[in-house]
Design a protein around this motif. Structure first.
Motif: not given
Ligand code: CA
Ligand code: C2E
Ligand code: CA
Ligand code: CA
Length: 279
Positions: A58, A117, A149, A179, A200
């Motif tokens: 990530e 993200n 995400e 996420d 997630k």
């Molecule tokens: Ca994240």
């Protein structure tokens, strides 16, 4: 200069509250941060729960502001979001994450996925699909190696638009993960309409995993649901061996957390990859 700074602070605080002052200062700084190259990405490994092999990473944004040092994302991302600066910043993040991943692949390191993200405003950008497509073209990264995400709250703002946009991104070959799953206002009925690859599981369900049977039940239920929906699972926030053992008993999938590694600057992350696996 220090004296002047203090006077400035007093001037502002007499006129408005300290919060507004901080915000204004941060906004001014934030406007300059991109051109001054003050942003960096750190990378945190995601590992397969069984083999402990790195399967992805990530990308996490870091802002090294020269006057005050590191400012954590939770402090500046809301400001970036409110001012719209998140759009160019988010574009920089995508470009940097893709080109770094491609550079590692070209070096002979394994082809991994990099998760980026998305903020709400960035995701709702009209030309998001074109922006991402041009970044992939420019960097040469395979779409399968990019994962976006999004959160439940981002997805639910305009759920129909989200479905359309996610399908367009999926058609390009990009992966999508949900996420912080379980913390937002999720609508399970929409979950089956969103073309999501990965759930997630939020770290709040991991923290008390060994002590709190409620969290055990929730984590196991999410894992079972993901299996049923043919989605992958990533559990984040794994810090201890106990938590890991507990997760191994209930799910397959990937895990991410301080137990394996903190987010690392690119050089250290590459060293981790070169050093051989598993973690
Ligand atoms: Ca994240
Ligand atoms: P997130 O997406 O949920 O990211 C995970 C956060 O948990 C990261 O914090 C990470 O450093 C931290 N973390 C990782 N492992 C552990 C662990 O074992 N225990 C605990 N307690 N924490 C762990 P970070 O880097 O401070 O980022 C905070 C949030 O800022 C992120 O939460 C995400 O919402 C946002 N963010 C970070 N980078 C970006 C970005 O490039 N764009 C956008 N829009 N948001 C970002
Ligand atoms: Ca998260
Ligand atoms: Ca979050």
């Amino acid at each position: 200069a220090k004296e002047k700074g203090r006077n400035n602070f007093q001037f502002f605080t007499s006129e408005m509250n300290a919060h507004a002052f901080e915000r204004m200062t941060m906004e001014t700084w934030l406007r300059k941060a991109l051109e001054r190259q003050e942003f960096a990405l750190h990378y945190q490994p995601q590992v397969d729960i069984g083999s402990h092999r790195i399967v992805g990473m990530e990308a996490l944004l870091r802002w090294n502001q020269p006057d005050v040092g590191m400012i954590p994302p939770v402090q500046f991302i809301p400001v970036a979001e409110d001012t719209g600066l998140i759009v160019p910043i988010g574009e920089w993040v995508l470009l940097e994450a893709c080109s770094q991943n491609k550079a590692w692949q070209d070096e002979g390191l394994p082809h991994l996925r990099v998760a980026v993200n998305m903020s709400g405003r960035q995701f709702r950008q009209k030309n998001l699909v074109e922006v991402i497509s041009s970044i992939l073209k420019k960097t040469g990264l395979e779409p399968e190696c990019l994962e976006l995400e999004i959160t439940e709250s981002i997805a639910m703002v305009n759920a129909d638009e989200t479905v359309t946009k996610l399908h367009a991104l999926k058609a390009m070959g990009i992966r999508i993960s949900m996420d912080d799953f379980g913390t937002g206002h999720s609508s399970l009925s929409y979950l089956k309409q969103f073309p999501i690859d990965t759930l997630k599981i939020d770290k709040s369900f991991v923290q008390d995993l060994t002590r709190d049977s409620t969290d055990n039940t929730i984590a196991a239920a999410i894992a079972a649901m993901a299996r049923g929906l043919k989605m992958k699972i990533i559990t984040e926030g794994v810090e201890t061996e106990e938590q890991l053992t507990c997760l191994k008993g209930m799910q397959q999938g990937d895990v991410q957390g301080y137990y394996f590694s903190h987010p690392l600057p690119p050089g250290e992350f590459a060293a981790l990859l070169r050093g051989g696996q598993p973690l």
